[in-house]
Scaffold this motif. Structure first.
Motif, PDB file in Angstrom:
ATOM      1  N   UNK A 197       0.964  -1.059   0.048  1.00 29.79           N
ATOM      2  CA  UNK A 197       0.286  -0.151  -0.017  1.00 29.79           C
ATOM      3  C   UNK A 197       0.926   1.246  -0.011  1.00 29.79           C
ATOM      4  N   UNK A 198       1.989   1.200   0.810  1.00 30.24           N
ATOM      5  CA  UNK A 198       2.767   2.453   1.000  1.00 30.24           C
ATOM      6  C   UNK A 198       3.259   2.603  -0.592  1.00 30.24           C
ATOM      7  N   UNK A 199       3.778   1.724  -1.134  1.00 24.99           N
ATOM      8  CA  UNK A 199       4.443   1.801  -2.545  1.00 24.99           C
ATOM      9  C   UNK A 199       3.422   2.281  -3.659  1.00 24.99           C
ATOM     10  N   UNK A 200       2.238   1.981  -3.644  1.00 21.53           N
ATOM     11  CA  UNK A 200       1.054   2.609  -4.469  1.00 21.53           C
ATOM     12  C   UNK A 200       0.858   3.880  -3.922  1.00 21.53           C
ATOM     13  N   UNK A 201       0.538   4.325  -2.478  1.00 22.67           N
ATOM     14  CA  UNK A 201       0.613   5.405  -2.218  1.00 22.67           C
ATOM     15  C   UNK A 201       1.572   6.472  -2.634  1.00 22.67           C
ATOM     16  N   UNK A 202       2.748   6.195  -2.532  1.00 24.99           N
ATOM     17  CA  UNK A 202       3.769   6.873  -3.011  1.00 24.99           C
ATOM     18  C   UNK A 202       3.818   7.311  -4.426  1.00 24.99           C
ATOM     19  N   UNK A 203       3.605   6.146  -5.315  1.00 26.85           N
ATOM     20  CA  UNK A 203       3.384   6.419  -6.600  1.00 26.85           C
ATOM     21  C   UNK A 203       2.288   7.394  -6.935  1.00 26.85           C
ATOM     22  N   UNK A 237       8.357  -1.740 -11.746  1.00 24.88           N
ATOM     23  CA  UNK A 237       8.819  -2.527 -10.547  1.00 24.88           C
ATOM     24  C   UNK A 237       7.654  -3.292  -9.697  1.00 24.88           C
ATOM     25  N   UNK A 238       6.345  -2.742 -10.211  1.00 25.69           N
ATOM     26  CA  UNK A 238       5.048  -3.091  -9.345  1.00 25.69           C
ATOM     27  C   UNK A 238       4.788  -4.896  -9.430  1.00 25.69           C
ATOM     28  N   UNK A 239       5.027  -4.968 -10.592  1.00 20.16           N
ATOM     29  CA  UNK A 239       5.007  -6.723 -10.975  1.00 20.16           C
ATOM     30  C   UNK A 239       5.773  -7.642 -10.114  1.00 20.16           C
ATOM     31  N   UNK A 240       7.025  -7.154  -9.725  1.00 22.42           N
ATOM     32  CA  UNK A 240       7.864  -7.808  -8.814  1.00 22.42           C
ATOM     33  C   UNK A 240       7.221  -7.794  -7.352  1.00 22.42           C
ATOM     34  N   UNK A 241       6.461  -6.723  -6.788  1.00 19.46           N
ATOM     35  CA  UNK A 241       6.229  -6.512  -5.765  1.00 19.46           C
ATOM     36  C   UNK A 241       4.695  -7.152  -5.353  1.00 19.46           C
ATOM     37  N   UNK A 242       3.860  -6.900  -6.477  1.00 19.33           N
ATOM     38  CA  UNK A 242       2.272  -7.378  -6.301  1.00 19.33           C
ATOM     39  C   UNK A 242       2.001  -8.232  -7.579  1.00 19.33           C
ATOM     40  N   UNK A 243       1.933  -9.504  -7.392  1.00 22.31           N
ATOM     41  CA  UNK A 243       1.821 -10.427  -8.579  1.00 22.31           C
ATOM     42  C   UNK A 243       0.201 -10.214  -9.247  1.00 22.31           C
ATOM     43  N   UNK A 244      -0.440  -9.339  -8.865  1.00 18.87           N
ATOM     44  CA  UNK A 244      -1.809  -9.136  -9.167  1.00 18.87           C
ATOM     45  C   UNK A 244      -2.630  -9.936  -8.211  1.00 18.87           C
ATOM     46  N   UNK A 245      -2.361  -9.629  -6.972  1.00 13.41           N
ATOM     47  CA  UNK A 245      -3.160 -10.331  -5.911  1.00 13.41           C
ATOM     48  C   UNK A 245      -4.774 -10.153  -6.195  1.00 13.41           C
ATOM     49  N   UNK A 251      -7.243  -5.694   1.038  1.00 14.70           N
ATOM     50  CA  UNK A 251      -7.995  -5.097   2.113  1.00 14.70           C
ATOM     51  C   UNK A 251      -8.823  -4.216   1.172  1.00 14.70           C
ATOM     52  N   UNK A 252      -9.853  -3.459   2.053  1.00 16.35           N
ATOM     53  CA  UNK A 252     -10.607  -2.528   1.252  1.00 16.35           C
ATOM     54  C   UNK A 252      -9.932  -1.354   0.743  1.00 16.35           C
ATOM     55  N   UNK A 253     -10.488  -0.656  -0.537  1.00 17.88           N
ATOM     56  CA  UNK A 253      -9.776   0.650  -0.782  1.00 17.88           C
ATOM     57  C   UNK A 253      -8.346   0.369  -1.230  1.00 17.88           C
ATOM     58  N   UNK A 254      -8.211  -0.754  -1.938  1.00 13.73           N
ATOM     59  CA  UNK A 254      -6.874  -0.925  -2.339  1.00 13.73           C
ATOM     60  C   UNK A 254      -6.487  -0.345  -3.389  1.00 13.73           C
ATOM     61  N   UNK A 255      -5.183   0.698  -3.389  1.00 13.95           N
ATOM     62  CA  UNK A 255      -4.892   1.400  -4.258  1.00 13.95           C
ATOM     63  C   UNK A 255      -4.500   1.247  -5.846  1.00 13.95           C
TER      64      UNK A 255
END
Length: 305
Positions: A197-203, A237-245, A251-255
């Motif tokens: 979430x922090x990575x997405x929010x920073x983006x 870089x995001x696909x290496x952090x998040x495989x498309x969970x 969680x709710x309100x996922x960014x």
């Protein structure tokens, strides 16, 4: 191999938020964005000049071109005293696979069946290069370490990871799919959701002002080229952090969706301006080749795969 796994998020590099990618990476990114699948070679001087837009010195750019050629990612040729380069077939294939993964990342997916793909393996400690290559490949395929030698993914296909293990020469390994047993560590704990979430929010926070300027028409051609490559470098870089969970795990309100929407709008809107800057630079060295420069939109990339 030990039984205890790394802390969630270990071995994960958060996406960069400033253009500062290594020259080799920058050059292949530019070729993928504006010269993809073209067989005509570009003058090395044009590529050096393009790298200069990102603050790369001519010496560093020429060294990067030579290293890419030695790695069989670029093919060089001569015409008089001029040197030319183009992507090799191998490099084009790698870029095509990567582009599809990057551009499709964050799109909505269908329902999840609740099954996990599990890869268990043992690699001797002294084979550090293999361990690093394996971890990198597994992350790209959508895995994360539940324990050191036990990686899980809710989205990867079993045969895909089995093929990767065979390609890398990992002999002591197994792959299977199944559901999680209650009362034990849950597979989704392999991911640190707070870190994601922090990575997405920073983006969103970093690129939000750029989006406002893009919408206001306040970005010129030179800045468009640099900014477009910057947001691509970050988003990849995001696909290496998040495989498309799957949504069922989030969680709710996922960014993630908001981040993808921002990326697509900036990348697609800046395409024509960035293309004009690349064409302008290539024109300095070969007017005919400059007419072949093309940018690509996310939709056309996905439609071509």
């Amino acid at each position: 191999m030990t039984d205890s796994g790394p802390a969630p998020g270990a071995d994960v590099d958060l996406p960069r938020f400033q253009v500062g990618m290594p020259p080799q990476h920058l050059i292949t990114t530019l070729l993928g964005d504006y010269w993809f699948r073209r067989r005509e070679p570009l003058p090395s001087a044009a590529l050096v000049r393009l790298a200069g837009e990102f603050g790369v010195s001519p010496v560093a750019a020429r060294a990067a071109l030579s290293r890419l050629a030695r790695r069989d990612l670029l093919e060089s040729s001569k015409a008089g005293r001029r040197t030319y380069y183009r992507l090799t077939d191998r490099a084009s294939a790698v870029l095509a696979e990567g582009r599809q993964r990057i551009m499709s990342f964050g799109l909505g997916t269908g329902g999840w069946d609740g099954k996990w793909t599990v890869a268990g393996f043992s690699v001797p400690e002294e084979q550090r290069d293999l361990r690093h290559a394996l971890r990198t490949r597994l992350r790209w395929l959508g895995f994360a370490p539940l324990y050191d030698g036990l990686w899980v993914s809710p989205t990867a296909g079993g045969e895909t990871v089995a093929e990767a293990l065979r390609d890398l020469g990992v002999r002591h390994a197994t792959v299977f799919r199944g559901g999680a047993a209650p009362g034990l560590r849950a597979p989704h704990e392999a991911w640190d959701f707070a870190l994601l979430r922090r990575a997405y929010d920073d983006f969103l926070r970093h690129y939000g002002p750029l989006l406002d300027r893009v919408r206001g028409g306040a970005v010129g051609a030179s800045e468009a080229l640099v900014a477009r490559s910057g947001i691509m470098d970050t988003w990849r870089g995001f696909p290496n952090l998040d495989p498309g969970l799957p949504a069922e795990l989030l969680p709710q309100d996922w960014p993630r969706t908001a981040a993808r929407d921002l990326f697509v709008e900036v990348y697609d809107t800046l395409g024509p301006l960035a293309e004009s800057r690349v064409r302008q630079i290539v024109t300095e060295f070969d007017h005919d080749l400059a007419g072949l420069v093309r940018h690509h939109r996310t939709g056309t990339i996905l439609a071509a795969t």
